[in-house]
Design a protein around this motif. Sequence first.
Motif, PDB file in Angstrom:
ATOM      1  N   UNK A   1       9.355   2.641  13.275  1.00 36.97           N
ATOM      2  CA  UNK A   1       8.205   1.858  13.750  1.00 36.97           C
ATOM      3  C   UNK A   1       7.815   0.789  12.725  1.00 36.97           C
ATOM      4  N   UNK A   2       7.725   1.183  11.469  1.00 34.37           N
ATOM      5  CA  UNK A   2       7.367   0.232  10.412  1.00 34.37           C
ATOM      6  C   UNK A   2       8.429  -0.850  10.281  1.00 34.37           C
ATOM      7  N   UNK A   3       9.687  -0.439  10.275  1.00 34.72           N
ATOM      8  CA  UNK A   3      10.788  -1.406  10.162  1.00 34.72           C
ATOM      9  C   UNK A   3      10.808  -2.338  11.369  1.00 34.72           C
ATOM     10  N   UNK A   4      10.476  -1.798  12.546  1.00 33.70           N
ATOM     11  CA  UNK A   4      10.450  -2.614  13.763  1.00 33.70           C
ATOM     12  C   UNK A   4       9.371  -3.673  13.737  1.00 33.70           C
ATOM     13  N   UNK A   5       8.318  -3.413  12.972  1.00 34.30           N
ATOM     14  CA  UNK A   5       7.225  -4.394  12.848  1.00 34.30           C
ATOM     15  C   UNK A   5       7.520  -5.448  11.797  1.00 34.30           C
ATOM     16  N   UNK A   6       8.633  -5.276  11.073  1.00 35.83           N
ATOM     17  CA  UNK A   6       9.010  -6.273  10.069  1.00 35.83           C
ATOM     18  C   UNK A   6       8.406  -6.055   8.702  1.00 35.83           C
TER      19      UNK A   6
ATOM     20  N   UNK B   1       1.088   7.155   8.799  1.00 31.69           N
ATOM     21  CA  UNK B   1       1.745   6.062   9.511  1.00 31.69           C
ATOM     22  C   UNK B   1       1.688   6.315  11.017  1.00 31.69           C
ATOM     23  N   UNK B   2       1.777   7.588  11.407  1.00 32.03           N
ATOM     24  CA  UNK B   2       1.824   7.897  12.834  1.00 32.03           C
ATOM     25  C   UNK B   2       0.476   7.683  13.532  1.00 32.03           C
ATOM     26  N   UNK B   3      -0.575   7.434  12.764  1.00 30.30           N
ATOM     27  CA  UNK B   3      -1.875   7.146  13.357  1.00 30.30           C
ATOM     28  C   UNK B   3      -1.963   5.715  13.876  1.00 30.30           C
ATOM     29  N   UNK B   4      -0.992   4.887  13.512  1.00 26.93           N
ATOM     30  CA  UNK B   4      -0.987   3.488  13.955  1.00 26.93           C
ATOM     31  C   UNK B   4       0.153   3.238  14.933  1.00 26.93           C
ATOM     32  N   UNK B   5      -0.103   2.344  15.880  1.00 28.44           N
ATOM     33  CA  UNK B   5       0.918   1.934  16.829  1.00 28.44           C
ATOM     34  C   UNK B   5       1.662   0.736  16.259  1.00 28.44           C
ATOM     35  N   UNK B   6       2.790   0.423  16.860  1.00 24.16           N
ATOM     36  CA  UNK B   6       3.580  -0.689  16.332  1.00 24.16           C
ATOM     37  C   UNK B   6       2.809  -1.999  16.396  1.00 24.16           C
ATOM     38  N   UNK B   7       1.913  -2.132  17.372  1.00 18.35           N
ATOM     39  CA  UNK B   7       1.103  -3.353  17.452  1.00 18.35           C
ATOM     40  C   UNK B   7       0.170  -3.471  16.241  1.00 18.35           C
TER      41      UNK B   7
ATOM     42  N   UNK C   1       0.851  -1.196   0.000  1.00 19.60           N
ATOM     43  CA  UNK C   1       0.000   0.000   0.000  1.00 19.60           C
ATOM     44  C   UNK C   1       0.882   1.239   0.000  1.00 19.60           C
ATOM     45  N   UNK C   2       0.259   2.400  -0.263  1.00 30.86           N
ATOM     46  CA  UNK C   2       0.903   3.685  -0.055  1.00 30.86           C
ATOM     47  C   UNK C   2       0.669   4.116   1.398  1.00 30.86           C
ATOM     48  N   UNK C   3       1.649   4.840   1.970  1.00 35.73           N
ATOM     49  CA  UNK C   3       1.460   5.379   3.310  1.00 35.73           C
ATOM     50  C   UNK C   3       2.515   6.416   3.647  1.00 35.73           C
ATOM     51  N   UNK C   4       2.117   7.672   3.840  1.00 30.58           N
ATOM     52  CA  UNK C   4       3.080   8.708   4.220  1.00 30.58           C
ATOM     53  C   UNK C   4       3.176   8.784   5.738  1.00 30.58           C
ATOM     54  N   UNK C   5       4.218   9.454   6.220  1.00 32.48           N
ATOM     55  CA  UNK C   5       4.450   9.556   7.667  1.00 32.48           C
ATOM     56  C   UNK C   5       3.261  10.176   8.387  1.00 32.48           C
ATOM     57  N   UNK C   6       2.553  11.086   7.723  1.00 28.40           N
ATOM     58  CA  UNK C   6       1.395  11.733   8.354  1.00 28.40           C
ATOM     59  C   UNK C   6       0.353  10.712   8.798  1.00 28.40           C
TER      60      UNK C   6
ATOM     61  N   UNK D   1      11.755  14.546  11.638  1.00 27.52           N
ATOM     62  CA  UNK D   1      11.806  13.735  12.862  1.00 27.52           C
ATOM     63  C   UNK D   1      10.633  12.760  12.912  1.00 27.52           C
ATOM     64  N   UNK D   2       9.476  13.185  12.420  1.00 31.66           N
ATOM     65  CA  UNK D   2       8.323  12.280  12.368  1.00 31.66           C
ATOM     66  C   UNK D   2       8.569  11.155  11.366  1.00 31.66           C
ATOM     67  N   UNK D   3       9.216  11.487  10.243  1.00 24.75           N
ATOM     68  CA  UNK D   3       9.538  10.451   9.260  1.00 24.75           C
ATOM     69  C   UNK D   3      10.463   9.407   9.857  1.00 24.75           C
ATOM     70  N   UNK D   4      11.458   9.849  10.612  1.00 27.58           N
ATOM     71  CA  UNK D   4      12.376   8.908  11.247  1.00 27.58           C
ATOM     72  C   UNK D   4      11.631   8.018  12.243  1.00 27.58           C
ATOM     73  N   UNK D   5      10.806   8.638  13.080  1.00 26.55           N
ATOM     74  CA  UNK D   5      10.051   7.886  14.090  1.00 26.55           C
ATOM     75  C   UNK D   5       9.152   6.841  13.446  1.00 26.55           C
ATOM     76  N   UNK D   6       8.441   7.240  12.399  1.00 31.08           N
ATOM     77  CA  UNK D   6       7.519   6.309  11.751  1.00 31.08           C
ATOM     78  C   UNK D   6       8.265   5.248  10.949  1.00 31.08           C
ATOM     79  N   UNK D   7       9.369   5.638  10.347  1.00 30.88           N
ATOM     80  CA  UNK D   7      10.173   4.667   9.620  1.00 30.88           C
ATOM     81  C   UNK D   7      10.693   3.575  10.526  1.00 30.88           C
TER      82      UNK D   7
END
Length: 290
Positions: free
Chosen positions: A157-162, A108-114, A101-106, A149-155
Amino acid sequence: MRYEGTVYRPPSEAESLLIQATIGCPHNKCTFCGMYRKTKFRIRSVSDIKEDLRTARKYHGEKVQSIFFPDGNTILMKTDQLTEILYYAQEMFPFLKRMTVYGSAKYLKLKKIKDFRRLKEAGLTRIHSGMESGDDEVLRRIEKGFTSSEMIEEGLKVRGAGIELSEYILIGIGGRERTYEHAIESARVLNAFTPDFVRLRTYVPWKGTPLYEDYQQGHFHLLSPHEALEETHLLVANLKGPFDLLSDHVSNFAWVNGKIPKQKPEILETLEKLLSVPEDRFRQVDSRLF
């Protein structure tokens, strides 16, 4: 399958089945983008999306191996809805290897890592994300709706979820005024969360967008072919990785692809050779195409 409006997908999804999950883009404010400017955003119902998946199964059989769910920022869908669609797609197509899917940092930050872990378990393989720049001033000017900084945080998070992350950088989007900052800051941000893929695009003015008007009025200055190559060289020289660098778009002046950092010397050498080619030898992409 039913499609509404013009359906856009990344070049890397050329062989993927396209199933619209959303219509348009919920942000739709980027000053350079004309993809969904006249389209009102809405999320399609799960039942309609499932019906399209069933239709695709009848048409293509069960051998489909990849699905991309347009339109812009489909990641905005509620996690329960998106996981239901992903699981259903796997039922329809047991040989699936990739769903994206497409997803920008704006958004992505609406979802938690879970939430991302649930999506990963349901089969979401990759998110295509238009970072465009790591320079906060450029991001503000083009109205991306998030900071570096938000892009880094969300990036992270996504990478941490695999889930794989494919980031897009727009060469020249800072214009001549901020070409240095755009290249240096983009490298800094990419190095901070190391997406799986970094894909280069070169900015081409799109009629009907605010940035096109700025360009027409002389307020925004496009990079020449050599200036675009120099910006690309500066970006690549400061990348640490590890990730795959891809120049997979017709807008680019250089076809440079490889693994960072392993193939960085060869990529830089290619860019340096291209800088010795007279500028009038380079083909400019006509803005009328957009």
